[in-house]
Design a protein around this motif. Structure first.
Motif, PDB file in Angstrom:
ATOM      1  N   ARG A  70       0.811  -1.216   0.000  1.00 37.91           N
ATOM      2  CA  ARG A  70       0.000   0.000   0.000  1.00 37.91           C
ATOM      3  C   ARG A  70       0.850   1.273   0.000  1.00 37.91           C
ATOM      4  O   ARG A  70       0.315   2.356   0.113  1.00 37.91           O
ATOM      5  N   ARG A  94       1.011   3.294   5.342  1.00 38.63           N
ATOM      6  CA  ARG A  94      -0.315   3.371   5.969  1.00 38.63           C
ATOM      7  C   ARG A  94      -0.167   3.954   7.360  1.00 38.63           C
ATOM      8  O   ARG A  94       0.887   3.895   7.972  1.00 38.63           O
ATOM      9  N   ARG A  95      -1.293   4.459   7.866  1.00 41.43           N
ATOM     10  CA  ARG A  95      -1.337   4.906   9.259  1.00 41.43           C
ATOM     11  C   ARG A  95      -1.528   3.679  10.147  1.00 41.43           C
ATOM     12  O   ARG A  95      -2.078   2.661   9.711  1.00 41.43           O
ATOM     13  N   ASP A 150      -5.055   2.560  10.326  1.00 43.62           N
ATOM     14  CA  ASP A 150      -5.495   1.826   9.134  1.00 43.62           C
ATOM     15  C   ASP A 150      -5.110   0.352   9.246  1.00 43.62           C
ATOM     16  O   ASP A 150      -5.892  -0.530   8.870  1.00 43.62           O
ATOM     17  N   HIS A 184      -7.673  -2.736   9.311  1.00 44.29           N
ATOM     18  CA  HIS A 184      -7.570  -3.723   8.240  1.00 44.29           C
ATOM     19  C   HIS A 184      -7.489  -5.144   8.793  1.00 44.29           C
ATOM     20  O   HIS A 184      -8.120  -6.065   8.272  1.00 44.29           O
ATOM     21  N   VAL A 228       2.443   8.698   8.649  1.00 47.10           N
ATOM     22  CA  VAL A 228       2.259   7.516   7.817  1.00 47.10           C
ATOM     23  C   VAL A 228       3.507   6.648   7.953  1.00 47.10           C
ATOM     24  O   VAL A 228       4.627   7.150   7.929  1.00 47.10           O
TER      25      VAL A 228
END
Length: 173
Positions: A62, A65-66, A69, A73, A107
């Motif tokens: 990806r 990502r944070r 997230d 997920h 991030v």
């Protein structure tokens, strides 16, 4: 069902249906698979647990990502993800960068070292899978892959028990 048995040879539990026996076998074999995957992850890269490997793979796929997230997920508690990410950061495998669109947000991205570690472990895993599946006919491999994708497409229950969030498929999760 033994490793050599075919679906037509599935034994039936006394008083049970073949489908019930098959579900029990699937549960047992998936548990064995998960245990072996965790053990194998530790042998392939002692500092890279199966969870860490999965998180690194997701970040690579990806392009960052944070942490929230990642927790959403994988349907994991934020504190669990935070501990894993802290360990990866201490190991120099990931780094935090300010989100250019929202300077309040950080991030997570792979570092060059993280990319190399992930590549090494991924190649070892691919080799192990290829060796284990080397004598399987192509038709069986394709069918097995499709069954796994179908199984993993099932929605995951959220904290409230609703099955409205699916964990997307893919290489790592």
């Amino acid at each position: 069902m033994t490793a050599a048995a075919t679906p037509d040879e599935t034994p039936v539990a006394p008083g049970g249906r073949p489908a019930d026996t098959a579900v029990e076998t699937i549960q047992r074999e998936m548990t064995t698979f998960a245990r072996r995957a965790r053990a194998l992850a530790g042998r392939m890269h002692p500092e890279l647990s199966l969870v860490s490997y999965t998180l690194l793979g997701h970040l690579e796929e990806r392009d960052g990502r944070r942490a929230t997230d990642l927790a959403a997920h994988y349907a994991l508690d934020k504190s669990t993800v935070s501990r894993q990410l802290s360990a990866l950061e201490r190991a120099g495998l990931i780094e935090r960068r300010v989100d250019p669109d929202d300077h309040r947000v950080q991030v997570l991205h792979l570092t060059e070292s993280g990319r190399h570690a992930l590549d090494r472990v991924t190649e070892r895993r691919r080799t192990a899978f290829r060796e284990r599946l080397a004598d399987w006919p192509e038709e069986d491999l394709l069918r097995f892959a499709a069954y796994l994708e179908r199984y993993n497409a099932w929605p995951v229950a959220g904290p409230d028990g609703d099955r409205d969030r699916a964990v997307p498929g893919g290489t790592y999760g």
